[in-house]
Design an enzyme around this catalytic site. Structure first.
Site, PDB file in Angstrom:
ATOM      1  N   SER A   1       0.837  -1.187   0.000  1.00 27.52           N
ATOM      2  CA  SER A   1       0.000   0.000   0.000  1.00 27.52           C
ATOM      3  C   SER A   1       0.881   1.249   0.000  1.00 27.52           C
ATOM      4  O   SER A   1       1.746   1.395  -0.861  1.00 27.52           O
ATOM      5  CB  SER A   1      -0.968  -0.062   1.188  1.00 27.52           C
ATOM      6  OG  SER A   1      -1.965   0.907   1.087  1.00 27.52           O
TER       7      SER A   1
ATOM      8  N   ASP B   1      -8.139  -3.498  -7.395  1.00 30.85           N
ATOM      9  CA  ASP B   1      -7.848  -2.910  -6.090  1.00 30.85           C
ATOM     10  C   ASP B   1      -8.529  -1.553  -5.967  1.00 30.85           C
ATOM     11  O   ASP B   1      -8.419  -0.704  -6.850  1.00 30.85           O
ATOM     12  CB  ASP B   1      -6.326  -2.753  -5.949  1.00 30.85           C
ATOM     13  CG  ASP B   1      -5.878  -2.380  -4.547  1.00 30.85           C
ATOM     14  OD1 ASP B   1      -6.626  -1.676  -3.840  1.00 30.85           O
ATOM     15  OD2 ASP B   1      -4.770  -2.784  -4.173  1.00 30.85           O
TER      16      ASP B   1
ATOM     17  N   HIS C   1      -6.878  -5.876  -1.398  1.00 32.78           N
ATOM     18  CA  HIS C   1      -5.735  -4.999  -1.156  1.00 32.78           C
ATOM     19  C   HIS C   1      -4.693  -5.767  -0.352  1.00 32.78           C
ATOM     20  O   HIS C   1      -4.963  -6.241   0.738  1.00 32.78           O
ATOM     21  CB  HIS C   1      -6.207  -3.765  -0.392  1.00 32.78           C
ATOM     22  CG  HIS C   1      -5.203  -2.672  -0.277  1.00 32.78           C
ATOM     23  ND1 HIS C   1      -4.670  -2.031  -1.367  1.00 32.78           N
ATOM     24  CD2 HIS C   1      -4.626  -2.095   0.816  1.00 32.78           C
ATOM     25  CE1 HIS C   1      -3.832  -1.095  -0.953  1.00 32.78           C
ATOM     26  NE2 HIS C   1      -3.784  -1.127   0.362  1.00 32.78           N
TER      27      HIS C   1
END
Length: 535
Positions: free
Chosen positions: A243, A468, A497
């Protein structure tokens, strides 16, 4: 994940209660005087890089005094904890210093198998990486092979947790409920939200201090990472970023390309200067809507289990009914629309929450309102958790707002988000209010690093799911283009994710091969999706 994060912060700025007071008039947002300064110059960056080299040399000489972790950190032996000292401002390496919390668990293989330390960042901005070694102590099978070769090292980034933590609001005020509905019904609603955003920005300055707040940037976190590398005694860095951690990796690969040994980035933030950070958040609004619809399709397909409708439209109608009921009369007195979004956003975030969220959703329409209250309501008695939640979101705001120039015109924010909300209503306004403090940010905003391939950068492995929501797929494609020679693994027709934490042999075997041998496929790879959840 950078941006919208399932920790309650999405609803928190659609909220009440900053401790400080500020005035926001109804016209254009006016940038405070501090933000009128020019962004960091190349000269400043050069000084910061020299300061980073000084700090890394000192850290290499000092090493890390590994000890048993403090009991209240929740990290049992054999995990060890320690500290790494870094400059607050890398342009002044002899100035004020701060300490970063780090931890590790040693590699499980033989001495011959050991390849060094693998350092991890889970995202945010604002998330702690200290739980990473528990993947070994908890015997997570996905990491068995890699843990034979590497010490697993986590850290709290600057401002986070135990690393000179920052704050923008009293933690109890931060979690108090119910908040205002993020979707405005009137100009008065918008003015109220804007006032709260300005108060929150001012609260960051008052509770954190200008000196610290000005240094809460991604490039500084990247320099901290290089100092940690040196303190570990590693000549080159082995890194896993997920991320927002992928953006840390992208900037590290740009500023310290010759210091990279292996780097895997998973669920990628688009690193373009134009994307950081205002446009990135608008892109999330579109992607979240798409993944929300994927989840509604799945719920409809499993109507026998959840009884919420056999079509997406019927499931959406149930969502709107629940939302309207919570707006008219907060469930349990604590769960309104903002709290619902804070919980329901888990579904488009992670497949692993599809069944959890659907079960709560179904329970409500079966007459169990308490299930929603328990899932989405705040726990005001959880002092430690509330402090961590407020701190994490303070860091999120501080880093994103300081990293880049943000629009200061309310007309632009209003125009962009009003237009997006027509077609992508699930997250748009919640996300806008989350980030609006950046419009009145009280310290100088920087210019993002131009991410590109630097001399000596080895092959970087990029892993991304196609749908995503938090970090849209285009970001992985952009980083792949910028990092020459990188390899992209795409999990097609999937959208969870954080792909490397899922069971998908097509991905898992390649992750193992990369960290164990450096091997990648000769071309990019497309994998079929991991298994769809079942009720």
């Amino acid at each position: 994940m950078r941006g919208i994060r399932p920790t309650g912060r999405v609803s928190a700025l659609a909220c009440a209660g900053a401790l400080v007071t500020a005035t926001l008039i109804a016209g254009a947002v006016t940038a405070p005087a501090a933000t009128a300064d020019a962004a960091a110059t190349g000269h400043d960056q050069a000084r910061e890089q020299r300061g980073a080299a000084v700090a890394a040399a000192r850290a290499a000489a000092a090493g890390i005094d590994w000890q048993t972790c403090p009991a209240d950190w929740g990290l049992p032996a054999p995990i060890q904890c320690g500290w790494v000292t870094v400059p607050l401002d890398y342009a002044q390496p002899d100035g004020r210093q701060i300490k970063l919390a780090v931890d590790r668990v040693g590699s499980t293989g033989t001495a011959a198998e050991r390849q060094g330390a693998l350092v991890y960042n889970p995202g945010g901005p604002g998330a702690s990486g200290l739980r990473f070694p528990t993947r070994v102590t908890n015997k997570n099978p996905l990491w068995t092979n890699i843990s034979k070769a590497y010490d697993f090292v986590g850290f709290d980034p600057r401002g986070v947790g135990h690393s000179a933590p920052i704050s923008c609001e009293d933690p109890q005020e931060f979690v108090a409920a119910p908040k205002a509905d993020p979707v405005p019904d009137s100009e008065a609603d918008k003015r109220a939200q804007r006032k709260l955003a300005a108060e929150y920005a001012q609260g960051c300055l008052e509770r954190t201090g200008r000196a610290m707040l000005q240094q809460m940037t991604t490039p500084n976190t990247v320099r901290d990472l290089d100092v940690i590398r040196a303190a570990l005694g590693e000549k080159k860095l082995n890194y896993l970023g997920v991320s927002y951690g992928t953006y840390i990796g992208a900037v590290y690969g740009t500023l310290f390309p010759g210091h990279v040994r292996r780097m895997l980035v998973d669920s990628v933030v688009g690193p373009s200067r134009d994307n950081i950070w205002y446009e990135a958040n608008l892109g999330q609004d579109v992607a979240f809507e798409g993944r929300w619809k994927d989840w509604e399709d799945w719920v409809a397909k499993n109507d026998a289990a959840y009884h919420l409708g056999t079509t997406r439209a019927q499931v959406q109608d149930k969502w709107l009914q629940l939302r309207a009921a919570a707006k008219a009369n907060p469930l349990g007195g604590v769960v309104g629309p903002a709290e619902l979004i804070g919980f329901f956003q888990y579904a488009p975030y992670y497949d692993s929450y599809w069944t959890i969220v659907a079960k709560v959703f179904s329970a409500y329409f079966a007459g169990d309102t308490q299930a929603v209250v328990d899932a989405a309501g705040p726990d005001l008695s959880d002092t430690a958790g509330n402090i961590a939640s407020e701190n994490g979101n303070a860091v999120y705001t501080a880093v994103e707002c300081t990293d880049a120039q943000w629009p200061t015109s309310w007309q632009k924010w209003d125009r962009d988000n009003t237009a997006l909300n027509k077609d992508y209503p699930f997250m748009t306004w919640a996300n806008a209010w989350l980030n609006l403090p950046c419009a009145t940010w009280p310290v100088k905003q920087r210019t993002p690093v131009e991410v590109k391939t630097g001399k000596g950068l080895p092959t970087v492995l990029i892993v991304q799911s196609e749908r995503d929501a938090a970090t849209p797929y285009a970001g992985a494609v952009d980083l792949h283009r910028r990092f020459k020679g990188s390899r992209l693994i795409t999990e097609k027709d999937a959208g969870s994710h954080g792909v490397t934490g899922l069971v998908n042999p097509c991905v898992n075997t390649r992750v193992d091969a990369y960290f164990l041998t450096g091997a990648t496929d000769s071309t990019d790879v497309t994998c079929t999706p991991h298994a769809t959840p079942t009720p």
